[in-house]
Design a protein around this motif. Structure first.
Motif, short mmCIF file in Angstrom:
data_model
loop_
_atom_site.label_atom_id
_atom_site.label_comp_id
_atom_site.label_asym_id
_atom_site.label_seq_id
_atom_site.Cartn_x
_atom_site.Cartn_y
_atom_site.Cartn_z
N ALA A 1 24.19 2.94 10.57
CA ALA A 1 22.78 2.58 10.68
C ALA A 1 21.90 3.61 9.99
N VAL A 2 20.79 3.14 9.43
CA VAL A 2 19.79 4.00 8.81
C VAL A 2 18.44 3.71 9.45
N ASN A 3 17.74 4.78 9.80
CA ASN A 3 16.42 4.70 10.42
C ASN A 3 15.36 4.71 9.33
N LEU A 4 14.65 3.59 9.17
CA LEU A 4 13.57 3.49 8.19
C LEU A 4 12.22 3.36 8.91
N GLY A 5 12.00 4.24 9.87
CA GLY A 5 10.71 4.30 10.56
C GLY A 5 9.84 5.38 9.94
N PHE A 6 8.55 5.06 9.70
CA PHE A 6 7.60 6.00 9.12
C PHE A 6 6.34 6.03 9.96
N LYS A 7 6.01 7.20 10.48
CA LYS A 7 4.84 7.37 11.31
C LYS A 7 3.58 6.87 10.60
N GLY A 8 2.79 6.05 11.30
CA GLY A 8 1.52 5.59 10.77
C GLY A 8 1.59 4.36 9.90
N ALA B 1 13.95 11.12 0.81
CA ALA B 1 15.15 11.45 1.58
C ALA B 1 15.86 10.19 2.06
N LYS B 2 15.10 9.18 2.48
CA LYS B 2 15.70 7.94 2.94
C LYS B 2 16.37 7.19 1.80
N GLN B 3 15.86 7.32 0.59
CA GLN B 3 16.52 6.71 -0.55
C GLN B 3 17.93 7.27 -0.71
N ARG B 4 18.08 8.56 -0.46
CA ARG B 4 19.40 9.18 -0.57
C ARG B 4 20.33 8.73 0.56
N GLU B 5 19.77 8.38 1.72
CA GLU B 5 20.60 7.87 2.82
C GLU B 5 21.11 6.46 2.55
N LEU B 6 20.35 5.71 1.76
CA LEU B 6 20.70 4.31 1.53
C LEU B 6 21.74 4.17 0.44
N VAL C 1 0.85 -1.19 0.00
CA VAL C 1 0.00 0.00 0.00
C VAL C 1 0.88 1.24 0.00
N SER C 2 0.70 2.09 -0.99
CA SER C 2 1.48 3.32 -1.10
C SER C 2 0.85 4.44 -0.28
N ARG C 3 1.71 5.28 0.29
CA ARG C 3 1.26 6.52 0.94
C ARG C 3 1.90 7.73 0.26
N MET C 4 2.31 7.56 -0.99
CA MET C 4 3.00 8.63 -1.70
C MET C 4 2.11 9.83 -1.98
N ASP C 5 0.80 9.71 -1.74
CA ASP C 5 -0.08 10.86 -1.90
C ASP C 5 0.01 11.81 -0.72
N LEU C 6 0.71 11.39 0.35
CA LEU C 6 0.92 12.26 1.51
C LEU C 6 2.26 12.98 1.34
N PRO C 7 2.28 14.31 1.23
CA PRO C 7 3.53 15.03 0.94
C PRO C 7 4.66 14.72 1.91
N TRP C 8 4.38 14.71 3.23
CA TRP C 8 5.46 14.47 4.18
C TRP C 8 6.03 13.07 4.03
N TRP C 9 5.16 12.10 3.77
CA TRP C 9 5.60 10.70 3.62
C TRP C 9 6.45 10.56 2.37
N GLN D 1 9.51 -2.89 -1.37
CA GLN D 1 9.44 -3.27 -2.77
C GLN D 1 9.79 -2.13 -3.72
N HIS D 2 9.95 -0.93 -3.18
CA HIS D 2 10.18 0.23 -4.03
C HIS D 2 11.46 0.99 -3.65
N GLY D 3 12.50 0.25 -3.36
CA GLY D 3 13.81 0.88 -3.29
C GLY D 3 14.57 0.76 -2.00
N GLU D 4 13.92 0.46 -0.88
CA GLU D 4 14.63 0.46 0.38
C GLU D 4 15.63 -0.69 0.52
N LEU D 5 15.50 -1.71 -0.30
CA LEU D 5 16.44 -2.83 -0.24
C LEU D 5 17.30 -2.94 -1.49
#
Length: 262
Positions: A97-104, A51-56, A37-45, A115-119
C-alpha cells in the motif's frame, strides 16, 4: 512588516486560466472543484509529491488517496491518540500500500496530482478514496460543487485504472460550522445515491456512525481538541481511524480479492 500570504497562495494556484478566489468565505470561482490546481509552490508539498513519486515504483496493490486525514496514517505518536502506524501495519502492511494523503488538499489539488504522475506507473487492485473535507474549508465549495469534483476524480481513476476497484468513503463529520455540517450531510447523500446506481467498480461507505452518537458528533473521537492550541474537531484520533479501517475492511478485502485483516 511581513504580511501573511493570501489564502490562495497557501493552497495552490488555479490552473487553466481560472480566476483566483479571495479567501475563506468568499465565493469560489465557478467550477474550481473540478479544475486541476497545483500546490508545487509550497516547498513541503513539492517535496512530498516528489517523494511519493519514488514510492510508486514496483508492486503497488493498494492506494489510500486523500488529504490530511489520509496522511495521518503516517503519524507515529508519541501520544497513543496520534500513533496511527500500528493500525496501518495491521491492515495494510502486507498489501503493498502507498499513502497518497496530502494535508490541505481539496478535490482540485488531488485532481492535479492524479494528472501529474500518481497514476502513471501503478496498477493497484483497489483504491480507497477519502476527499472533500477541505472543499468546505479552504476553497469553500458547497456540496453540489464538491460532488462534481469527486465525480471528475472517479472518472479519471476509472479511465486510467480500468481494472481497479474504488472504495469511496463519505466525508467524515466534523464540528466546524453549521454550514459545513449541512453540506457534509448533503454531499454524502449525493455520493450514496450515485454509488448505488454506479457500476460495480465503485463501492461506498459512510463512516459517520463511528463519530456520532444519537445524531451528535462526538468531539472525543477527534485529536484536534487535544492539540495545543486546540482546533475544531476534524481529524480522527488513531483509535477512531483504526475503527474506520475495521469498518471498511470486509469491503476492501472483497475488492482486493484477499483475506479480511483483523
Amino acid at each position: 512588516m511581513r504580511r501573511n500570504p493570501p489564502r490562495w497562495r497557501r493552497f495552490g494556484k488555479v490552473c487553466l486560466g481560472a480566476a483566483i478566489f479571495l479567501g475563506l468565505g468568499a465565493a469560489a470561482p465557478a467550477g474550481i472543484a473540478t479544475q486541476p490546481v497545483s500546490r508545487m509552490d509550497l516547498p513541503w508539498w513539492k517535496q512530498r509529491f516528489e517523494a511519493k513519486q519514488r514510492e510508486l515504483v514496483g508492486q503497488v496493490d493498494l492506494l489510500w488517496i486523500g488529504d490530511s486525514i489520509t496522511q495521518d496514517w503516517e503519524r507515529t505518536g508519541p501520544e497513543p491518540w496520534r500513533d496511527f502506524a500500528p493500525a496501518w501495519r495491521r491492515y495494510y502492511g502486507d498489501r503493498h500500500a502507498v499513502n497518497l494523503g496530502f494535508k490541505g488538499d481539496s478535490t482540485c489539488h488531488l485532481l492535479w496530482r492524479l494528472q501529474h504522475g500518481e497514476l502513471d506507473r501503478v496498477h493497484p487492485r483497489a483504491v480507497v478514496l477519502l476527499i472533500g473535507a477541505n472543499n468546505f474549508g479552504h476553497i469553500h465549495t458547497d456540496a453540489a460543487a464538491t460532488f462534481a469534483g469527486i465525480r471528475v476524480i472517479l472518472d479519471l481513476l476509472h479511465e486510467r485504472l480500468p481494472d481497479t476497484r474504488v472504495l469511496l468513503i463519505g466525508v467524515l463529520p466534523s464540528i466546524r460550522s453549521p454550514w459545513v455540517s449541512v453540506n457534509t450531510l448533503a454531499l454524502n447523500r449525493d455520493l450514496a445515491r450515485f454509488a448505488a446506481g454506479s457500476p460495480r467498480w465503485i463501492s461506498f461507505i459512510d463512516a459517520a456512525p463511528i463519530f456520532e452518537q444519537d445524531g451528535r458528533v462526538l468531539a472525543s473521537r477527534y485529536m484536534d481538541p487535544m492539540l495545543s492550541p486546540p482546533d475544531p474537531p476534524l481529524h480522527p484520533t488513531a483509535q477512531s481511524q483504526a475503527e474506520l479501517a475495521a469498518l471498511i475492511e470486509p469491503t476492501l478485502a472483497s475488492l482486493m480479492g484477499d483475506h479480511i485483516h483483523h
